[in-house]
Write a protein that holds these residues in place. Structure first.
Motif, PDB file in Angstrom:
ATOM      1  N   LYS B  29      -7.885   8.173  -5.937  1.00  0.00           N
ATOM      2  CA  LYS B  29      -6.451   7.200  -5.729  1.00  0.00           C
ATOM      3  C   LYS B  29      -7.061   6.108  -5.192  1.00  0.00           C
ATOM      4  O   LYS B  29      -7.921   6.064  -4.188  1.00  0.00           O
ATOM      5  CB  LYS B  29      -5.463   8.087  -4.835  1.00  0.00           C
ATOM      6  CG  LYS B  29      -4.902   9.480  -5.696  1.00  0.00           C
ATOM      7  CD  LYS B  29      -3.542   9.613  -5.226  1.00  0.00           C
ATOM      8  CE  LYS B  29      -3.398  10.013  -3.589  1.00  0.00           C
ATOM      9  NZ  LYS B  29      -3.702  11.273  -3.476  1.00  0.00           N
ATOM     10  N   ARG B  30      -6.228   4.924  -5.467  1.00  0.00           N
ATOM     11  CA  ARG B  30      -6.609   3.739  -4.955  1.00  0.00           C
ATOM     12  C   ARG B  30      -6.238   3.506  -3.454  1.00  0.00           C
ATOM     13  O   ARG B  30      -5.019   3.912  -2.997  1.00  0.00           O
ATOM     14  CB  ARG B  30      -6.098   2.496  -5.772  1.00  0.00           C
ATOM     15  CG  ARG B  30      -6.251   2.671  -7.208  1.00  0.00           C
ATOM     16  CD  ARG B  30      -6.182   1.274  -7.971  1.00  0.00           C
ATOM     17  NE  ARG B  30      -4.994   0.435  -7.426  1.00  0.00           N
ATOM     18  CZ  ARG B  30      -4.642  -0.750  -7.753  1.00  0.00           C
ATOM     19  NH1 ARG B  30      -5.635  -1.450  -8.271  1.00  0.00           N
ATOM     20  NH2 ARG B  30      -3.658  -1.297  -7.311  1.00  0.00           N
ATOM     21  N   ASP B  33      -3.241   1.088  -2.739  1.00  0.00           N
ATOM     22  CA  ASP B  33      -1.953   1.478  -3.307  1.00  0.00           C
ATOM     23  C   ASP B  33      -0.600   1.737  -2.213  1.00  0.00           C
ATOM     24  O   ASP B  33       0.188   1.167  -2.302  1.00  0.00           O
ATOM     25  CB  ASP B  33      -1.850   2.403  -4.136  1.00  0.00           C
ATOM     26  CG  ASP B  33      -2.469   2.223  -5.685  1.00  0.00           C
ATOM     27  OD1 ASP B  33      -2.755   0.966  -5.671  1.00  0.00           O
ATOM     28  OD2 ASP B  33      -2.751   2.967  -6.368  1.00  0.00           O
ATOM     29  N   PRO B  34      -1.219   2.183  -1.101  1.00  0.00           N
ATOM     30  CA  PRO B  34       0.044   2.726  -0.136  1.00  0.00           C
ATOM     31  C   PRO B  34       0.841   1.505   0.328  1.00  0.00           C
ATOM     32  O   PRO B  34       1.796   1.468   0.223  1.00  0.00           O
ATOM     33  CB  PRO B  34      -0.556   3.420   1.028  1.00  0.00           C
ATOM     34  CG  PRO B  34      -1.853   4.005   0.215  1.00  0.00           C
ATOM     35  CD  PRO B  34      -2.177   3.142  -0.722  1.00  0.00           C
ATOM     36  N   ILE B  36       1.028  -1.638  -1.190  1.00  0.00           N
ATOM     37  CA  ILE B  36       1.582  -2.328  -2.363  1.00  0.00           C
ATOM     38  C   ILE B  36       2.643  -1.330  -2.633  1.00  0.00           C
ATOM     39  O   ILE B  36       3.762  -2.315  -2.820  1.00  0.00           O
ATOM     40  CB  ILE B  36       0.637  -2.475  -3.469  1.00  0.00           C
ATOM     41  CG1 ILE B  36      -0.793  -3.260  -3.152  1.00  0.00           C
ATOM     42  CG2 ILE B  36       1.416  -2.934  -4.583  1.00  0.00           C
ATOM     43  CD1 ILE B  36      -1.772  -3.609  -4.209  1.00  0.00           C
ATOM     44  N   LEU B  37       2.595  -0.295  -2.718  1.00  0.00           N
ATOM     45  CA  LEU B  37       3.864   0.855  -3.264  1.00  0.00           C
ATOM     46  C   LEU B  37       4.933   0.633  -2.448  1.00  0.00           C
ATOM     47  O   LEU B  37       6.163   1.227  -2.599  1.00  0.00           O
ATOM     48  CB  LEU B  37       3.233   2.232  -3.365  1.00  0.00           C
ATOM     49  CG  LEU B  37       2.595   2.431  -4.706  1.00  0.00           C
ATOM     50  CD1 LEU B  37       1.982   3.850  -4.667  1.00  0.00           C
ATOM     51  CD2 LEU B  37       3.602   2.323  -5.713  1.00  0.00           C
ATOM     52  N   THR B  38       4.720   0.335  -1.070  1.00  0.00           N
ATOM     53  CA  THR B  38       5.813   0.405  -0.166  1.00  0.00           C
ATOM     54  C   THR B  38       6.318  -1.206   0.174  1.00  0.00           C
ATOM     55  O   THR B  38       6.974  -1.273   1.076  1.00  0.00           O
ATOM     56  CB  THR B  38       5.389   1.175   1.263  1.00  0.00           C
ATOM     57  OG1 THR B  38       4.382   0.482   1.638  1.00  0.00           O
ATOM     58  CG2 THR B  38       5.194   2.450   0.921  1.00  0.00           C
ATOM     59  N   GLY B  39       5.885  -2.030  -0.484  1.00  0.00           N
ATOM     60  CA  GLY B  39       6.416  -3.543  -0.500  1.00  0.00           C
ATOM     61  C   GLY B  39       5.802  -4.299   0.727  1.00  0.00           C
ATOM     62  O   GLY B  39       6.383  -5.124   0.994  1.00  0.00           O
ATOM     63  N   LYS B  40       4.583  -3.649   1.220  1.00  0.00           N
ATOM     64  CA  LYS B  40       3.993  -4.354   2.308  1.00  0.00           C
ATOM     65  C   LYS B  40       2.721  -5.176   1.739  1.00  0.00           C
ATOM     66  O   LYS B  40       2.075  -5.753   2.588  1.00  0.00           O
ATOM     67  CB  LYS B  40       3.495  -3.428   3.275  1.00  0.00           C
ATOM     68  CG  LYS B  40       4.623  -2.563   3.811  1.00  0.00           C
ATOM     69  CD  LYS B  40       5.733  -3.335   4.609  1.00  0.00           C
ATOM     70  CE  LYS B  40       6.503  -2.723   5.610  1.00  0.00           C
ATOM     71  NZ  LYS B  40       7.767  -1.987   4.458  1.00  0.00           N
ATOM     72  N   PHE B 517      -8.605  -9.721  -3.900  1.00  0.00           N
ATOM     73  CA  PHE B 517      -7.725  -8.794  -4.970  1.00  0.00           C
ATOM     74  C   PHE B 517      -7.126  -9.749  -5.928  1.00  0.00           C
ATOM     75  O   PHE B 517      -6.412 -10.506  -5.743  1.00  0.00           O
ATOM     76  CB  PHE B 517      -7.008  -7.900  -4.025  1.00  0.00           C
ATOM     77  CG  PHE B 517      -5.760  -7.279  -4.978  1.00  0.00           C
ATOM     78  CD1 PHE B 517      -6.335  -5.627  -5.271  1.00  0.00           C
ATOM     79  CD2 PHE B 517      -4.848  -7.656  -5.405  1.00  0.00           C
ATOM     80  CE1 PHE B 517      -5.271  -4.871  -5.956  1.00  0.00           C
ATOM     81  CE2 PHE B 517      -3.824  -6.838  -6.069  1.00  0.00           C
ATOM     82  CZ  PHE B 517      -4.224  -5.487  -6.440  1.00  0.00           C
ATOM     83  N   GLY B 519      -5.755  -8.116  -8.669  1.00  0.00           N
ATOM     84  CA  GLY B 519      -5.026  -6.931  -9.457  1.00  0.00           C
ATOM     85  C   GLY B 519      -5.923  -6.078 -10.051  1.00  0.00           C
ATOM     86  O   GLY B 519      -5.551  -4.817 -10.664  1.00  0.00           O
TER      87      GLY B 519
END
Ligand code: FES
Ligand code: FES
Lengths: 159, 825
Positions: B29-30, B33-34, B36-40, B517, B519
């Motif tokens: 798992k990347r 992500d955590p 990015i996935l939580t809007g941070k 980064f 993408g």
């Protein structure tokens, strides 16, 4: 320009602010409240990255004036979960590689929250239908569908 | 030439591809992500400072005109406006924007004296808010004197006088013309039984990431320095060029990368936004942000993609053997020429595709027109070359009446022929093309589909199968940008990437990337390779990004090079660290440094895993026990544990001085096969995917999950290029689709619902672990296969496809033309 006073509750927190009538809800959320998790991809209502929930309904914050949200309850990506304790949909996106650059992700997530509220076990076609107004340039969409189905599974109590 | 393999350098590979790797090859798992996935995640527009001001630009409404007069007085008086600049004023403050072209075609951050395309900035406003800045732009009056507009690339060949965009380069818009014969082209054509000829047209599209380009500049009066936060790549490679434009000493500029919300080439190197933000930041003495809006991203982002007309000829024997491939290409570069014909250098890397072709003739005519200029887009010109060679191969199969897969197999370069030199001089490092094709046919169930398609056709349905066997060159070297220049000078030959690794006193590992980064998954890739190198759990590794102050020489992502290059850099840095670690461990364990190995967070003696010291204890020793080192005088054993490594391109050579060949410049050769079944409705011009399968060979995979992500995403980009995306200009140079309402990115409804992805792993003998790049292949494989599938579906009507995009309208039109022709015959 004249300002108007509005009261909005965002992710459970109440804010009272003065805004110009022309101020977009997207700018209000991102700049005035510093909740930058909501993204703006086009500012003309096509891409869906700016989607937030207004009184539980998905809405494009770039097509909404902040004053129109006076009195509303708004939910953004920041209101879902945290890195330590993710929302099942965030977990689903993480496991199924539902994001690459992550720019479309806030809109995808909020759209999915609305979908799962109405339909806790959507088929591929139902997810595709729900996402037909959200653009993603990175993933090719298939893993987003899988992510949402995985999130739904976790929400239904699956491991 | 092809036989002269003497110039192939020796491999520098240290880590052999092998079984039993613990972290490489796993779908981890990347780690990005955590947050990015939580809007941070922090993207360009998420940067904010107190007192920050905002820029908006006045966009030219003319495609080509002299600027007669600009009146900014009303705008200046608008409350909230802090500063206004015209092109003339900006030209006093800063120089032209960076360019790599030869001849250099200069562009300015705000157009000066003349505008050359619609949307080009003619003035800019800095204000308290973006709203006020845009209001002020509406108050600026510009008077233009229109000039003749050039839109059609073939007509641009004949422009003269006022229609010439950059008269300082002569009375022509033909900015560069180059002609090369690699190998005996004439002789091979003379020996041919059959020559396939086509005019093919590839349309102007663009990477069009969901996030636009943007920068925020902070001017520090005290240190006289700029800090610029920007979503650009290549900042550690060529970021200093922005200081040249700003006319400041290079060390007075620090560039800090943000996350990029996609690039696909569109953010390869940004200069307009950083320069614009910086000049205003100094004028107003406050932090300044300049973020493109979506319209600017379509009109003036310097990142439109190849827009080519091909006149192609493929010389064949009766039995389908390819002999020679000749092409004249007219490419519409738009109003400027930032990378020269780098995109054609790129295409030469794999111009013959996976096929043995003895000679290649290339004639490139680069023209300037009144459009947003070309930049990079996933494939950088090679995706067009793939489309062309595959269309030619399909045409050859049809004209010679040979099965379209059989003709490919007959001409494939064979696995025992690698490393293989193609006529242009580039090397293919390794491959097994039949295997990739066979695997694809298997997962598509080609035989099953052949039967089904036959039945469906009998029932009157228009169903077709398309298959393309194409290349994805990876890991570019700088040569492709200048090898065309015939001035005898050698251009840049370095294109490294770097890594810094520090192990702290408690054994935790910090990796610093010198590339951003955009993408992709740089943190995940680095984490997996570092975990493999030190045999530590990924949760003990932290990856961050350097700014240019601390940055090391790094080209950055692009040309599918990041994974190979960063892995090389990590292996290099880890080797330095491990030498030290093993010396210290050997001392602590009373053993020989040569007998040490890393395993489960420990250093242990090979064959005696119970004799071990944890990395944590060892690091503590390395930091604080200088006087208990094996040899306190050993210069390798300074206190601490850190290393940096600059990894140069694994295998590249200079072009031949007489350009008989271009040398090795893009040799890490991936291969892929894309196959699909489509059904077309000839009435509406609509088509649907009935199936889609693709197999990629990107060498050894680090993370199959993220590689598949690139494949799927690339395919959908390819579907856009092939069917709906076209930055279209009318005859007056007016763009007709500048918003996402009419520049049609594929939505989920256009994407295949169930794309089957497969992998073949042919290791590269030149890169660490045998990895190859895989970031662009999806987009590079889909268009020719889709063109073939639609042509096949409409075969009963006799439709021929030579031009993209295959919009509904174009398909309808092709059907009608074919029907009219049938009726007339
Ligand atoms: S930013 Fe609102 S729909 Fe694109
Ligand atoms: S993940 Fe990049 S746009 Fe969707």
């Amino acid at each position: 320009m004249n300002k108007e006073k509005i009261t909005v509750t965002v992710n459970g927190r109440k804010h009272e602010k003065e805004v110009e009538p022309r101020r977009l809800l997207s700018d209000f959320i991102r700049e005035d409240l510093r909740l930058t998790g909501t993204h703006v991809g086009c500012e003309h209502g096509v891409c869906g990255t700016c989607t937030v929930l207004v009184n539980g309904k998905s809405q494009r914050s770039c097509l909404t004036f902040a004053v129109m949200a006076d009195g509303a309850e708004i939910q953004t990506i920041e209101g879902l979960g945290t890195a330590e304790k993710m929302h099942p949909l965030q977990q689903g996106f993480w496991e199924k590689h539902g994001l690459q650059c992550g720019f479309c992700t806030p809109g995808m997530l909020m759209t999915a929250v609305e979908l799962l509220k109405e339909n806790p076990n959507p088929s591929v076609d139902e997810v595709r239908e729900a996402l037909s107004g959200n653009l993603c340039r990175c993933t090719g969409y298939q893993t987003i569908v899988e992510s949402i189905q995985r999130g739904a599974e976790i929400m239904r109590g699956g491991k | 030439m092809v036989q002269n393999r003497g110039y192939i350098p020796k491999s520098r590979q240290r880590e052999k591809p092998r079984e039993g790797l613990k972290y490489i090859g796993k779908s981890m798992k990347r780690v990005e992500d955590p947050r990015i996935l939580t809007g941070k995640g922090v993207y360009a527009d998420d940067i904010s400072f107190p007192e920050m001001a905002h820029v908006a630009i006045v966009k030219s409404s003319h495609a080509h005109a002299r600027i007669k007069r600009i009146d900014t007085s009303k705008a200046e008086k608008l409350p909230g406006v802090l500063a206004v600049l015209t092109g003339a004023q900006a030209a006093e403050i800063c120089g032209p924007l960076p360019t790599w072209s030869s001849p250099p075609v200069f562009q300015r951050v705000i157009a000066h004296e003349r505008v050359r395309h619609v949307g080009e900035a003619v003035a800019a406003v800095c204000a308290e808010s973006r709203y006020i800045a845009e209001d002020a732009c509406d108050l600026i009056e510009v008077e233009y004197e229109p000039l003749p507009v050039v839109v059609d690339p073939e007509e641009a060949l004949n422009s003269r006088g006022d229609a010439v965009l950059h008269p300082e380069h002569g009375n022509t818009n033909l900015i560069l013309e180059s002609k090369f014969d690699f190998g005996p082209v004439k002789e091979d054509f003379a020996a041919a039984d059959h020559v396939v000829k086509r005019r093919l047209r590839w349309p102007r599209s663009g990477g069009t990431p969901m996030e636009t380009n943007g920068a925020t500049a902070v001017w520090d009066e005290g240190s006289q320095r700029f800090t610029i936060h920007v979503n650009s790549s290549m900042y550690n490679f060529v970021g200093w060029m922005i200081a040249d434009t700003l006319k400041i000493p290079h060390h007075k500029l620090n560039i800090v990368p943000t996350l990029a919300g996609g690039s696909f080439g569109a953010k390869l190197f940004l200069y307009k936004q950083p320069v614009m933000a910086a000049i205003f930041a100094k004028i107003v003495g406050r932090p300044v942000k300049y973020l493109e809006d979506r319209m600017e991203a379509s009109l003036t982002n310097d990142a439109h993609a190849s827009d080519r007309v091909y006149y192609a000829e493929l010389a064949c024997k009766k039995d389908g053997t390819f002999l020679s491939f000749r092409q004249r290409i007219i490419d519409d570069y738009g109003a400027y020429f930032q990378y020269g014909v780098g995109q054609h250098g790129n295409a030469l890397a794999q111009v013959v595709g996976p096929y043995k072709i003895n000679s290649v003739g290339v004639h490139v005519q680069a023209v300037l027109t009144n459009k947003n200029q070309q930049g990079a887009y996933r494939g950088f010109g090679s995706e067009v070359a793939n489309f062309v060679i595959e269309r030619m191969v399909d045409a050859a199969a049809e004209e010679l009446k040979i099965d379209f897969l059989e003709i490919r197999r007959r001409n494939f370069i064979q696995p025992d022929q690698f490393p293989y030199l193609i006529p242009t001089g580039n090397m293919y490092d390794s491959g097994d093309y039949e295997k990739v094709l066979d695997e694809t046919l298997k997962i598509l169930d080609y035989k099953g589909w052949q039967k089904k398609v036959a039945e469906m056709r009998k029932a009157g349905r228009y169903v077709g199968i398309g298959i393309a066997t194409t290349h994805e060159r990876s890991v570019f070297s700088s040569t492709e940008f200048w090898m065309w220049n015939l001035d005898g000078k050698i251009g840049w030959t370095s294109s490294p990437d770097s890594m810094s690794i520090k192990i702290d006193p408690r054994g935790r590992i910090y990796g610093t990337l010198h590339s951003p980064f955009w993408g992709n998954s740089p943190e995940t890739v680095a984490t997996q390779v570092i975990a493999e190198q030190f045999q530590v759990d990924p949760s003990n590794i932290e990856i961050t990004y350097s700014d240019t102050d601390k940055g090391l020489h790094s080209t950055g992502p692009g040309g599918s090079r990041f994974t190979v290059m960063v892995t090389g850099a990590i292996v290099g840095a880890a080797a330095i660290l491990k030498k030290k670690i093993y010396k210290i461990a050997a001392h602590m364990l009373e053993a020989n440094p040569d007998d040490m190995e890393m395993r489960d967070g420990h250093v242990s003696v090979k064959g005696a895993p119970q004799k071990k010291v944890s990395l944590q204890d060892l690091a503590f020793h390395a930091y604080y026990m200088r006087l208990s080192m094996p040899d306190p005088e050993d210069p390798d054993l300074t206190s601490g544990l850190d290393a940096t490594y600059v990894y140069d391109h694994p295998v590249t050579t200079l072009p031949d001085p007489k350009r008989e060949h271009m040398g090795i410049f893009y040799p890490i050769m991936g291969h892929m096969c894309h196959s699909m079944v489509v059904e077309v409705d000839p009435e509406t011009g609509q088509f649907t995917f009935l199936d889609y399968a693709c197999v990629h060979d990107s060498g050894v995979m680090i993370n199959p999950m993220t590689l598949e992500g690139h494949m799927r995403g690339g395919v959908v980009n390819g579907i856009g290029s092939a069917t709906s995306e076209h930055y279209y200009y009318d005859k007056n140079g007016q763009p007709t689709n500048t918003l996402l309402t009419d520049y049609l990115l594929p939505s989920i409804s256009e994407a295949p619902a169930n794309m089957k992805c497969g992998h073949v792993e042919t290791p590269s003998p030149f890169t660490e672990y045998g990895i190859k790049g895989g970031g662009e292949g999806g987009r590079m494989g889909t268009p020719p296969a889709l063109a073939q599938a639609i042509e096949d579906a409409l075969r009963p009507l006799g439709v021929k496809i030579t031009e993209l995009p295959l919009t509904q309208k174009r398909i309808r039109q092709l059907v009608r033309e074919a029907q009219t022709k049938r009726a007339a015959d």
